[in-house]
Scaffold this motif. Structure first.
Motif, PDB file in Angstrom:
ATOM      1  N   PHE A  61      28.227  54.631  59.406  1.00 58.70           N
ATOM      2  CA  PHE A  61      29.078  55.133  60.488  1.00 58.70           C
ATOM      3  C   PHE A  61      30.178  54.134  60.844  1.00 58.70           C
ATOM      4  O   PHE A  61      31.322  54.525  61.090  1.00 58.70           O
ATOM      5  N   LYS A  62      29.838  52.861  60.866  1.00 58.63           N
ATOM      6  CA  LYS A  62      30.817  51.824  61.216  1.00 58.63           C
ATOM      7  C   LYS A  62      31.885  51.654  60.135  1.00 58.63           C
ATOM      8  O   LYS A  62      33.050  51.390  60.434  1.00 58.63           O
ATOM      9  N   LYS A  63      31.490  51.834  58.877  1.00 60.95           N
ATOM     10  CA  LYS A  63      32.402  51.553  57.766  1.00 60.95           C
ATOM     11  C   LYS A  63      33.267  52.733  57.371  1.00 60.95           C
ATOM     12  O   LYS A  63      34.390  52.553  56.891  1.00 60.95           O
ATOM     13  N   PHE A  64      32.737  53.954  57.538  1.00 64.18           N
ATOM     14  CA  PHE A  64      33.440  55.134  57.030  1.00 64.18           C
ATOM     15  C   PHE A  64      33.680  56.117  58.173  1.00 64.18           C
ATOM     16  O   PHE A  64      32.797  56.886  58.541  1.00 64.18           O
ATOM     17  N   LYS A  65      34.878  56.092  58.710  1.00 61.84           N
ATOM     18  CA  LYS A  65      35.200  56.902  59.888  1.00 61.84           C
ATOM     19  C   LYS A  65      35.485  58.361  59.544  1.00 61.84           C
ATOM     20  O   LYS A  65      35.548  59.208  60.433  1.00 61.84           O
ATOM     21  N   ASP A  66      35.689  58.665  58.263  1.00 61.31           N
ATOM     22  CA  ASP A  66      36.075  60.022  57.880  1.00 61.31           C
ATOM     23  C   ASP A  66      34.930  60.817  57.269  1.00 61.31           C
ATOM     24  O   ASP A  66      35.138  61.781  56.536  1.00 61.31           O
ATOM     25  N   ILE A  67      33.682  60.433  57.549  1.00 63.82           N
ATOM     26  CA  ILE A  67      32.529  61.203  57.098  1.00 63.82           C
ATOM     27  C   ILE A  67      31.616  61.465  58.300  1.00 63.82           C
ATOM     28  O   ILE A  67      31.761  60.842  59.356  1.00 63.82           O
ATOM     29  N   LYS A  68      30.670  62.391  58.112  1.00 59.23           N
ATOM     30  CA  LYS A  68      29.649  62.624  59.132  1.00 59.23           C
ATOM     31  C   LYS A  68      28.380  61.865  58.734  1.00 59.23           C
ATOM     32  O   LYS A  68      28.007  61.852  57.558  1.00 59.23           O
ATOM     33  N   VAL A  69      27.758  61.256  59.723  1.00 59.78           N
ATOM     34  CA  VAL A  69      26.518  60.512  59.501  1.00 59.78           C
ATOM     35  C   VAL A  69      25.451  61.102  60.419  1.00 59.78           C
ATOM     36  O   VAL A  69      25.640  61.160  61.636  1.00 59.78           O
ATOM     37  N   GLN A 122      15.169  69.368  55.807  1.00 60.74           N
ATOM     38  CA  GLN A 122      15.585  70.778  55.862  1.00 60.74           C
ATOM     39  C   GLN A 122      16.344  71.057  57.150  1.00 60.74           C
ATOM     40  O   GLN A 122      17.419  71.669  57.135  1.00 60.74           O
ATOM     41  N   ASN A 123      15.788  70.625  58.243  1.00 66.08           N
ATOM     42  CA  ASN A 123      16.444  70.848  59.537  1.00 66.08           C
ATOM     43  C   ASN A 123      17.752  70.073  59.619  1.00 66.08           C
ATOM     44  O   ASN A 123      18.750  70.565  60.165  1.00 66.08           O
ATOM     45  N   GLY A 124      17.765  68.853  59.081  1.00 67.03           N
ATOM     46  CA  GLY A 124      18.979  68.051  59.100  1.00 67.03           C
ATOM     47  C   GLY A 124      20.124  68.723  58.364  1.00 67.03           C
ATOM     48  O   GLY A 124      21.268  68.743  58.836  1.00 67.03           O
ATOM     49  N   ILE A 125      19.820  69.286  57.202  1.00 70.27           N
ATOM     50  CA  ILE A 125      20.850  69.992  56.432  1.00 70.27           C
ATOM     51  C   ILE A 125      21.319  71.231  57.190  1.00 70.27           C
ATOM     52  O   ILE A 125      22.511  71.532  57.256  1.00 70.27           O
ATOM     53  N   LYS A 126      20.378  71.950  57.783  1.00 71.67           N
ATOM     54  CA  LYS A 126      20.719  73.134  58.576  1.00 71.67           C
ATOM     55  C   LYS A 126      21.657  72.769  59.725  1.00 71.67           C
ATOM     56  O   LYS A 126      22.659  73.451  59.975  1.00 71.67           O
ATOM     57  N   GLU A 127      21.350  71.684  60.429  1.00 75.90           N
ATOM     58  CA  GLU A 127      22.179  71.256  61.557  1.00 75.90           C
ATOM     59  C   GLU A 127      23.563  70.797  61.093  1.00 75.90           C
ATOM     60  O   GLU A 127      24.575  71.099  61.733  1.00 75.90           O
ATOM     61  N   LEU A 128      23.606  70.081  59.990  1.00 72.68           N
ATOM     62  CA  LEU A 128      24.890  69.594  59.480  1.00 72.68           C
ATOM     63  C   LEU A 128      25.804  70.744  59.084  1.00 72.68           C
ATOM     64  O   LEU A 128      27.018  70.702  59.319  1.00 72.68           O
ATOM     65  N   THR A 129      25.260  71.748  58.462  1.00 76.60           N
ATOM     66  CA  THR A 129      26.080  72.872  58.005  1.00 76.60           C
ATOM     67  C   THR A 129      26.372  73.864  59.131  1.00 76.60           C
ATOM     68  O   THR A 129      27.203  74.759  58.961  1.00 76.60           O
ATOM     69  N   ALA A 130      25.721  73.699  60.279  1.00 73.42           N
ATOM     70  CA  ALA A 130      25.961  74.588  61.414  1.00 73.42           C
ATOM     71  C   ALA A 130      27.090  74.100  62.313  1.00 73.42           C
ATOM     72  O   ALA A 130      27.561  74.824  63.181  1.00 73.42           O
ATOM     73  N   THR A 131      27.539  72.836  62.103  1.00 75.43           N
ATOM     74  CA  THR A 131      28.620  72.310  62.924  1.00 75.43           C
ATOM     75  C   THR A 131      29.946  72.951  62.548  1.00 75.43           C
ATOM     76  O   THR A 131      30.102  73.500  61.460  1.00 75.43           O
ATOM     77  N   ASP A 132      30.899  72.877  63.450  1.00 73.50           N
ATOM     78  CA  ASP A 132      32.200  73.520  63.227  1.00 73.50           C
ATOM     79  C   ASP A 132      32.938  72.922  62.040  1.00 73.50           C
ATOM     80  O   ASP A 132      33.599  73.622  61.276  1.00 73.50           O
ATOM     81  N   GLU A 133      32.844  71.598  61.888  1.00 72.96           N
ATOM     82  CA  GLU A 133      33.540  70.938  60.791  1.00 72.96           C
ATOM     83  C   GLU A 133      32.809  71.221  59.477  1.00 72.96           C
ATOM     84  O   GLU A 133      31.592  71.087  59.383  1.00 72.96           O
ATOM     85  N   GLN A 134      33.566  71.580  58.471  1.00 73.10           N
ATOM     86  CA  GLN A 134      32.971  71.947  57.192  1.00 73.10           C
ATOM     87  C   GLN A 134      32.356  70.730  56.502  1.00 73.10           C
ATOM     88  O   GLN A 134      32.934  69.649  56.463  1.00 73.10           O
ATOM     89  N   THR A 135      31.169  70.891  55.961  1.00 74.72           N
ATOM     90  CA  THR A 135      30.518  69.870  55.147  1.00 74.72           C
ATOM     91  C   THR A 135      30.429  70.388  53.724  1.00 74.72           C
ATOM     92  O   THR A 135      29.823  71.424  53.473  1.00 74.72           O
ATOM     93  N   GLU A 136      31.042  69.672  52.797  1.00 74.73           N
ATOM     94  CA  GLU A 136      31.082  70.131  51.404  1.00 74.73           C
ATOM     95  C   GLU A 136      30.044  69.449  50.523  1.00 74.73           C
ATOM     96  O   GLU A 136      29.585  70.029  49.540  1.00 74.73           O
TER      97      GLU A 136
END
Length: 333
Positions: free
Chosen positions: A104-112, A119-133
């Motif tokens: 998080f400290k080193k890479f400001k342009d990614i989600k951490v 399984q739940n973590g992936i579900k939550e990440l893909t449920a956010t407004d910002e697209q995760t590819e």
């Protein structure tokens, strides 16, 4: 500790059978797993630690972040929070764990993000407004409830998994046969002078499947140490204290010794949570050099250490970088 491991050897066959049977249940479909229609890359190992997962995750972030929206998902080992946490400006090493906080400290342009339930973590990440590819799973090789589209297995040069046995006497989390799930295997922390003959010998001992790729990597240490407000070249360092709380500090210690540097080594267990009493002791040590992972924990709420607290950055170098990069990009595209 070694003696205890030896006397616990009768438990090894039991541990082996339990973990082998668990894998068999997943392999045969008796235990359910979730697969995904977007790129999920898992970085992990068979060993209990010290194979270089964090530098590999950072390598993949650098490789992909300019072309894809990247997220990392870790368990968040030893954090004080529970469940899913997406790092934001209030994040600390305590709330998300030391390695995710380093990302998080080193890479400001990614989600951490962190979540013990991948399984739940992936579900939550893909449920956010910002697209995760692309999602990079940190240390999830044994998390069989998630089917990663691409598995990268790391094994350290000085402790190759084919030489080891399972816990509690050995260091393997599961039988060596688990390596067959990997798409790509990287022998990490190799000497820069490793020969092609030795690589060939290691390759034959690993007994790869025809669909598996093998690469070798080594650590590149920076020529300078960095603090919150300054930098020092290695050749400027007088006597200092090396502080480590990682699984295997030997490569770092060897590097500093080869540079002819004078230092005392204070060693803590992996992911050690530094206490006020530790800080008091370290305050009297003068100049302190540590790893980047330890720095994010030591610098948190320890302002008294800051003027003399430095970390030594590292990056990994892969022997056939072009082929490695192409394999990753071919998967995510």
């Amino acid at each position: 500790m070694k003696f205890i491991r030896i006397i616990l050897f009768p438990i090894v066959p039991i541990y082996y059978l339990v973990t082998w049977f668990r894998n068999w249940l997943y392999d045969k479909g008796f235990n359910s797993s979730e697969s995904y229609d977007f790129p999920v890359i898992c970085v992990g190992n068979l060993s209990t630690g010290g194979t270089g997962k964090t530098p590999m995750i950072e390598y993949l972030i650098r490789l992909l972040k300019d072309e894809k929206s990247v997220a990392t998902l870790s368990r968040g080992y030893k954090r004080i929070t529970e469940g899913f946490v997406l790092a934001d400006k209030s994040a600390t090493a305590d709330t998300i764990g030391d390695e995710p906080f380093q990302f998080f400290k080193k890479f400001k342009d990614i989600k951490v993000a962190v979540d013990g339930n991948r399984q739940n973590g992936i579900k939550e990440l893909t449920a956010t407004d910002e697209q995760t590819e692309v999602i990079l799973l940190d240390d999830a090789y044994q998390h069989r409830k998630v089917i990663a589209g691409f598995n990268i297995l790391l094994t350290a040069y000085n402790n190759l998994y084919y030489k080891d046995i399972v816990l509690p006497t050995g260091n393997l989390r599961e039988p060596r046969s688990g390596a067959k799930r990997a798409d790509l295997i990287v022998v990490t922390k190799c000497p820069k002078t490793i020969s092609e003959t030795e690589k060939s010998k290691i390759s034959s001992r690993l007994k790869l499947n025809s669909n598996q790729q093998l690469f070798f990597s080594h650590i590149n240490y920076s020529e300078k140490v960095i603090s919150k407000s300054s930098e020092l070249a290695l050749n400027q360092l007088s006597k200092f204290t090396l502080v480590t709380g990682i699984a295997n500090a030997k490569p770092l210690v060897d590097f500093l010794n080869k540079r002819g540097l004078e230092f005392d080594h204070v060693e803590y267990p992996d992911h050690y949570s530094f206490k006020p009493t530790d800080t008091e002791i370290l305050e009297g040590k003068g100049l302190i050099v540590t790893t980047e992972k330890d720095y994010v924990r030591l610098s948190s709420n320890n302002e008294s250490l800051e003027p003399n607290l430095f970390y030594l950055p590292i990056e990994i170098e892969i022997d056939k970088k072009k082929a490695f990069d192409e394999s990753i990009k071919e998967f995510v595209d």
